[in-house]
Scaffold this active site. Sequence first.
Site, PDB file in Angstrom:
ATOM      1  N   HIS A 226       0.838  -1.209   0.000  1.00  0.00           N
ATOM      2  CA  HIS A 226       0.000   0.000   0.000  1.00  0.00           C
ATOM      3  C   HIS A 226       0.872   1.258   0.000  1.00  0.00           C
ATOM      4  O   HIS A 226       0.679   2.174  -0.817  1.00  0.00           O
ATOM      5  CB  HIS A 226      -0.904  -0.032   1.229  1.00  0.00           C
ATOM      6  CG  HIS A 226      -1.727   1.199   1.434  1.00  0.00           C
ATOM      7  ND1 HIS A 226      -3.049   1.289   1.067  1.00  0.00           N
ATOM      8  CD2 HIS A 226      -1.422   2.411   1.995  1.00  0.00           C
ATOM      9  CE1 HIS A 226      -3.516   2.483   1.376  1.00  0.00           C
ATOM     10  NE2 HIS A 226      -2.546   3.184   1.941  1.00  0.00           N
ATOM     11  N   GLU A 227       1.833   1.310   0.914  1.00  0.00           N
ATOM     12  CA  GLU A 227       2.680   2.513   1.018  1.00  0.00           C
ATOM     13  C   GLU A 227       3.593   2.669  -0.188  1.00  0.00           C
ATOM     14  O   GLU A 227       3.819   3.782  -0.672  1.00  0.00           O
ATOM     15  CB  GLU A 227       3.504   2.453   2.309  1.00  0.00           C
ATOM     16  CG  GLU A 227       2.694   2.375   3.589  1.00  0.00           C
ATOM     17  CD  GLU A 227       1.713   3.523   3.753  1.00  0.00           C
ATOM     18  OE1 GLU A 227       1.920   4.597   3.158  1.00  0.00           O
ATOM     19  OE2 GLU A 227       0.717   3.333   4.479  1.00  0.00           O
ATOM     20  N   HIS A 230       1.799   4.211  -3.005  1.00  0.00           N
ATOM     21  CA  HIS A 230       1.690   5.663  -2.812  1.00  0.00           C
ATOM     22  C   HIS A 230       2.928   6.368  -3.358  1.00  0.00           C
ATOM     23  O   HIS A 230       2.820   7.349  -4.099  1.00  0.00           O
ATOM     24  CB  HIS A 230       1.550   5.995  -1.321  1.00  0.00           C
ATOM     25  CG  HIS A 230       0.152   5.904  -0.789  1.00  0.00           C
ATOM     26  ND1 HIS A 230      -0.941   6.361  -1.484  1.00  0.00           N
ATOM     27  CD2 HIS A 230      -0.322   5.442   0.402  1.00  0.00           C
ATOM     28  CE1 HIS A 230      -2.040   6.164  -0.767  1.00  0.00           C
ATOM     29  NE2 HIS A 230      -1.693   5.611   0.378  1.00  0.00           N
ATOM     30  N   HIS A 305      -6.721   7.827  -1.681  1.00  0.00           N
ATOM     31  CA  HIS A 305      -7.314   6.514  -1.450  1.00  0.00           C
ATOM     32  C   HIS A 305      -8.629   6.379  -2.219  1.00  0.00           C
ATOM     33  O   HIS A 305      -9.320   7.364  -2.464  1.00  0.00           O
ATOM     34  CB  HIS A 305      -7.584   6.278   0.040  1.00  0.00           C
ATOM     35  CG  HIS A 305      -6.362   6.309   0.898  1.00  0.00           C
ATOM     36  ND1 HIS A 305      -5.994   7.428   1.630  1.00  0.00           N
ATOM     37  CD2 HIS A 305      -5.404   5.372   1.112  1.00  0.00           C
ATOM     38  CE1 HIS A 305      -4.873   7.162   2.273  1.00  0.00           C
ATOM     39  NE2 HIS A 305      -4.489   5.931   1.975  1.00  0.00           N
TER      40      HIS A 305
END
Length: 682
Positions: A226-227, A230, A305
């Site tokens: 997830h990070e 980003h 998100h």
Amino acid sequence: MKNNKNKNDCPLASLIHLLHFFAVVLGGETSRLPTEKVGIQTYYTRDPVSNEAWAPEADEMRGASRALAALRETTRRIQSILAVIPVRGPLLLSRDPTRYCHAIWGDPDTPNYHRCSLLNPGYQGESCLGAKIPDAHLRGYSVWPEHGLPQLIQPDGPGVQNTDFLLYVRVAHTSKCHKEPSVIAYAACCQLDSKDRPLAGTIVYCAQHLTSPSLSHSDIVMGTLHELLHTLGFSGELFKKWRDCSSELSARENCSTRKQVTRRDEWGQLLLSTPAVSHSLAKHLGVPGALLGAPLEEEGSLSSHWESRLFQGSVMTATFEGAQRSRLDPVTLAAFEDSGWYQVNYSTAEQLLWGQGSGVGFGLVSTCSNGSSDFFCTRSGLGCHYLHLDKGSCSSDPTLEGCRMYKPSASGGECWKVENGLLAGAENPHGEIYHPYSRCFLANLTSQVLSKDKGSQLSVTPTGRCYLHQCTHKGTYKVQVEGSPWIPCLPGTAIQIPGYYGLLYCPQGRLCLSNQGTSAITSPPRSFSTPNLLFQLSLGLTETPGYSLGKEQREELAEVVLQALVTRGGSSRCYFHSPAITSSLVFTVSMWKPPGCQGPSVATLYRTLTLTLQEKPLQVHYEEAIFTTEYSKLLTSSDHNLSVTDQLLLTGFCLLLLILVGALGTMAYQKRATRQVGPSTT
């Protein structure tokens, strides 16, 4: 970070450098292979001694070990998903002139106009989200007189070869971690190239989570993914820099900034409105053509998100509910295609079940409570989470904006956790089974005898219960309740179970959705959320010639082998789960240590078993045959030392490389002996 090599390891890096040297001598320079997989290099930067309450040495090192293991797995996965135009030569990051320069020449008539005239005496180098960037990764800087040549203060670093993205990693208890205790990790992109593609970023892991046994390895991997996504481009700060490019990666040198990446619809909902995203979401919802865009979570002026009401289970929603409930979905991959920086391998996408085929009105606040979709719930009480891995309660949260869904129970509701089952001998009137292949079903089953005045019990509202399931064909399956045979469960119907009163309801479009064989099981969770790692021990068996085993015999033999393993290890049965023997006589058993299991760690038990099995193979008697183990192999969710077999293979590989190096050396010597040798450099 120091890399401690095993003494049996082969110095592969040194051999590769030697091969490169010989290739140059023979007249052919090597270059980076044009695979175009995004090259990610990770650098862990240790924080200075902390004054927080947690023990910095032990906890940080343990946390860093878990983070780096997850990063290795995550970066390998990213490389199978994204490709880029490779960076030419070593990757070097730029310095921020507003940091190292105190003043610049302001007279436009001077030769060195707008160049640094005075250094900042307090300049301490560059950092990215608190992680210090090594000078070796940075371009140099100079100070310029009013006229004339500059004075070089710091030369360019050597840079990082074969790298397209530098990822810096911290494990710390920062003020953000302290103020927001639910935050597991956070990240930022730190630098872009001339085409605005991210070149570097930092992930900060909150140390208190990495040292908690409640966070499994798979959870850390999915949180890391997830990070990292980003930092690679899925960010409100970076959306405005996305490029409009040709679909061919080779043509992506000539791109323009997209005119519109986000927009608001007529109801004020923020959308990511790029082409591939709009088509991908339309396909997911079963809508012909394209939509206006994919909704983003409302997070102020910028959003990074997906909107939770439409994207439950996507890796890029704001709320993380565990690795087993998260997917790298096709709409997220479409976003990276629309960034213009990457070529995407869609075959790596994972199916997003939430809202699939639900139509254009799915997930709206105005429709989620009218009962039009069974992904949302309207009543109170216990049911099943939409993936049917967990029991759930009908509730909401701030990201759902009043919509309600069956959210996983806080604890004890995971059907796939063996340790959640009842103790041996305890009453089990509902016939529940907790097992890695159990799923949640709505049911009102009971084995209790019903008297006439209790007949109303048959109309008790169904609730979430855990039962075994097994796929029979795509979309169809059978179920088993404690003490019952396997019963076909036709999706969309309610069935009766022999020995039980009441009904079990078979969910439609939720289980056995892939093209698997009739003996397949819906993919179990990738994480068992236990304090120890998950291991799988595999043992090959030799048998008495001419003796064959049927399916039931293999199941019985698996228990015999397992009991011999337990005896050999001097341990408890609670470490071992789901023993099985294949038709080719490979015995497998999962190993993890659930709460309440007394004894050493599962890693210690594994080492004990493998050592004893190498010294003395298992020999078990079954019926009229004798079965003997002939090899052992470990599969684990984290990095461990190589087995003896693997070490022997690696040693053999090293010997082959050494022979090749010797041959190349001889050829090089013979070739150079016939040529004029000019001046050489180191």
